[in-house]
Design an enzyme around this catalytic site. Sequence first.
Site, PDB file in Angstrom:
ATOM      1  N   ASP A 164       0.869  -1.168   0.000  1.00 52.43           N
ATOM      2  CA  ASP A 164       0.000   0.000   0.000  1.00 52.43           C
ATOM      3  C   ASP A 164       0.914   1.229   0.000  1.00 52.43           C
ATOM      4  O   ASP A 164       1.925   1.254   0.701  1.00 52.43           O
ATOM      5  CB  ASP A 164      -0.839  -0.004   1.288  1.00 52.43           C
ATOM      6  CG  ASP A 164      -2.281   0.383   1.033  1.00 52.43           C
ATOM      7  OD1 ASP A 164      -2.477   1.449   0.443  1.00 52.43           O
ATOM      8  OD2 ASP A 164      -3.177  -0.358   1.448  1.00 52.43           O
ATOM      9  N   ASP A 187      -3.079   4.682  -2.407  1.00 53.08           N
ATOM     10  CA  ASP A 187      -4.194   5.155  -1.583  1.00 53.08           C
ATOM     11  C   ASP A 187      -4.704   6.530  -2.022  1.00 53.08           C
ATOM     12  O   ASP A 187      -3.904   7.398  -2.390  1.00 53.08           O
ATOM     13  CB  ASP A 187      -3.668   5.248  -0.136  1.00 53.08           C
ATOM     14  CG  ASP A 187      -4.757   5.583   0.869  1.00 53.08           C
ATOM     15  OD1 ASP A 187      -5.618   4.730   1.110  1.00 53.08           O
ATOM     16  OD2 ASP A 187      -4.737   6.710   1.412  1.00 53.08           O
ATOM     17  N   GLU A 237      -6.575   3.538  -5.777  1.00 51.80           N
ATOM     18  CA  GLU A 237      -7.847   3.672  -5.065  1.00 51.80           C
ATOM     19  C   GLU A 237      -8.422   5.027  -5.453  1.00 51.80           C
ATOM     20  O   GLU A 237      -7.840   6.068  -5.138  1.00 51.80           O
ATOM     21  CB  GLU A 237      -7.642   3.591  -3.553  1.00 51.80           C
ATOM     22  CG  GLU A 237      -8.978   3.529  -2.831  1.00 51.80           C
ATOM     23  CD  GLU A 237      -9.003   4.262  -1.507  1.00 51.80           C
ATOM     24  OE1 GLU A 237      -9.887   3.991  -0.695  1.00 51.80           O
ATOM     25  OE2 GLU A 237      -8.136   5.139  -1.280  1.00 51.80           O
ATOM     26  N   HIS A 267     -10.879  -3.233   3.775  1.00 51.60           N
ATOM     27  CA  HIS A 267     -10.825  -2.772   5.172  1.00 51.60           C
ATOM     28  C   HIS A 267     -11.655  -1.516   5.412  1.00 51.60           C
ATOM     29  O   HIS A 267     -11.705  -1.022   6.535  1.00 51.60           O
ATOM     30  CB  HIS A 267      -9.371  -2.516   5.547  1.00 51.60           C
ATOM     31  CG  HIS A 267      -8.779  -1.398   4.721  1.00 51.60           C
ATOM     32  ND1 HIS A 267      -8.569  -1.513   3.362  1.00 51.60           N
ATOM     33  CD2 HIS A 267      -8.398  -0.159   5.045  1.00 51.60           C
ATOM     34  CE1 HIS A 267      -8.085  -0.389   2.899  1.00 51.60           C
ATOM     35  NE2 HIS A 267      -7.964   0.467   3.899  1.00 51.60           N
ATOM     36  N   ASP A 268     -12.266  -0.971   4.363  1.00 48.69           N
ATOM     37  CA  ASP A 268     -13.067   0.249   4.506  1.00 48.69           C
ATOM     38  C   ASP A 268     -14.561  -0.029   4.392  1.00 48.69           C
ATOM     39  O   ASP A 268     -15.360   0.909   4.399  1.00 48.69           O
ATOM     40  CB  ASP A 268     -12.695   1.259   3.404  1.00 48.69           C
ATOM     41  CG  ASP A 268     -11.314   1.854   3.607  1.00 48.69           C
ATOM     42  OD1 ASP A 268     -10.853   1.931   4.761  1.00 48.69           O
ATOM     43  OD2 ASP A 268     -10.687   2.229   2.598  1.00 48.69           O
TER      44      ASP A 268
HETATM   45  C1  NOJ Z   1      -8.252   5.105   2.014  1.00 53.74           C
HETATM   46  C2  NOJ Z   1      -7.880   3.975   2.910  1.00 53.74           C
HETATM   47  O1  NOJ Z   1      -8.288   2.766   2.331  1.00 53.74           O
HETATM   48  C3  NOJ Z   1      -8.507   4.255   4.244  1.00 53.74           C
HETATM   49  O2  NOJ Z   1      -8.430   3.162   5.124  1.00 53.74           O
HETATM   50  C4  NOJ Z   1      -7.847   5.486   4.819  1.00 53.74           C
HETATM   51  O3  NOJ Z   1      -8.500   5.868   6.009  1.00 53.74           O
HETATM   52  C5  NOJ Z   1      -7.895   6.677   3.849  1.00 53.74           C
HETATM   53  N1  NOJ Z   1      -7.639   6.319   2.486  1.00 53.74           N
HETATM   54  C6  NOJ Z   1      -6.869   7.697   4.239  1.00 53.74           C
HETATM   55  O4  NOJ Z   1      -5.586   7.226   3.959  1.00 53.74           O
END
Ligand code: NOJ
Length: 551
Positions: free
Chosen positions: A100, A201, A258, A323-324
């Site tokens: 990541d 990210d 992402e 994870h989100d």
């Molecule tokens: C996306 C990530 O997947 C998330 O977990 C994070 O809180 C935010 N970006 C900030 O980095």
Amino acid sequence: MTEQKDWIKDLVIYQIYPRSFYDSNGDGIGDLPGILQKLDYLEELGINALWLSPVYRSPNDDNGYDISGYQEIMEEFGTMEDWDRLRDACRKKGIRMIMDLVVNHSSDEHPWFLESRSSRENPRSDYYIWRDPVDGHEPNNWGSAFGGSAWEYVPERGQYYFHYFSKKQPDLNWACQELRDSVIEMMNWWADKGVEGFRVDAISYLDKPRDFPDSALPPRPDGYSFPDCLICRPGTHAYIREMNRRVFAPRNLLTVGEVAAPTVEELGNYVKTDREEFDMAIPFVLPKTEIDTWSPERLKKEIEESYQAMKEDGWWARFFSNHDKPRQVSLYGDDGEYWEVSAKFLAMFLHSLPGTPYVYQGEEIGMTNVKLPSIEDYDDPSTRDQYQQYLLSGMDPEAALAQAQLESRDNARTPMQWDGSENGGFTSGTPWLKTNPNTRDINVEAQRQDPHSVYQCYRKLIALRKQSSTLSRGDLTFLETGHPKLIALTRSAAEETLLAFHNFSREEQEIPASLLEGADEVLLSSYDREGGYRGPLLRPYESVMFRMRKD
Ligand code: NOJ
Ligand code: CA
């Protein structure tokens, strides 16, 4: 004309959230030696690439997505030697290592930021985004994604810095060439160490407007508004192309962005081959939006649209979980009566689609959402902020907690359930986040021994994808079934056609007879425990995959 990478089509990527995967030393926190110990398990599952959520030095305001040392390992996770050992072990097993990369922002404890905040005249002064106060206040009305203003005042400079996420995650200033050189140097350093790809990210926010106009969106309960002009900026695409030119392309890395992409066109801007940006993209949608608005019809429509838009010159990351997001079986399936069949159903649906499949840790055993008893039990900053926003908007604490439980990113972050003991075999100590009590019933140990488990369904699907280039490369066609919750599709290649039916509901659905013509061998069924496919009247969450007869 740039060539699309063919080898990315053979990957099945497993995402590890290291904090919750396996704790090797009893401090309650998952770590790198823990991942190393479980590598045989991942090999048995069949995956061939590993995406590690951040393992860099971090004060953990956002569990590693706030990096204070890009070329160091978080102390709680181990050492750089542990990382080297993991890399070597992955390499031996033919598993690609993907890291990541969080470069929209750093931690406020990163040395660059400490220097930048110290005065207006220092070598890193311009590494972050600083603005003078306007009439003694923040430069504009923007709210941060995690609540409150997106600006924080620093007396040493007499200025505010911008943070799209928490105030401990100041945004890096990509307009500064020296900053870009520093980031790219760091990325090449990891690539030299053997990283084979990056999941990048929050990439849609790199470029910022020079004048930071007020957002015209309505204010949130905390009084601030979400920024309305941060995404779809051509400048962001230019920065990604620079990364590609200077890091990705020369080393043939796997790259996943992402992204916040409101339209299929914008998604294509990140991944179409001639754009020279990413190989595939993970679109980000707010959990609340997804919970409130998803439906089988919409899902199918989006898959179809992005398939048509990119089948000639793009590629897809296929995932239901990360994870989100809340756990997929709780969000899209049924974590009660139909838990097992719906977990298999979701796996079969996803793995029957074109694109690279992602498996998020625990998904392969059907892990579910959790309801932690109090807001204090939640660790995720965005869950705590959402809870506050609900209280501010007038909800009573019980209703606010219930809503936060549903949406919380911690649903996906509870410890991996390795066995049926109290802490799921994750740690011999006290886990950093409570274990889901259903580890008694849902765990790796039980499912490895059970030929009809969710885990075995994943193994079969992954093995099938490796054998069948129809699944990894075949064309996709959706067939009209006459019912929005019954999805039928074919995947076809020169030698073979596969046919799949997915009943996305708790009701029975009949497959029209005309669609079954030519259906031959049953390859997989989500009702394998019950004896498999038994006829065109599909049961709740029944998925079946056939090979078609060759004429
Ligand atoms: C996306 C990530 O997947 C998330 O977990 C994070 O809180 C935010 N970006 C900030 O980095
Ligand atoms: Ca540990």
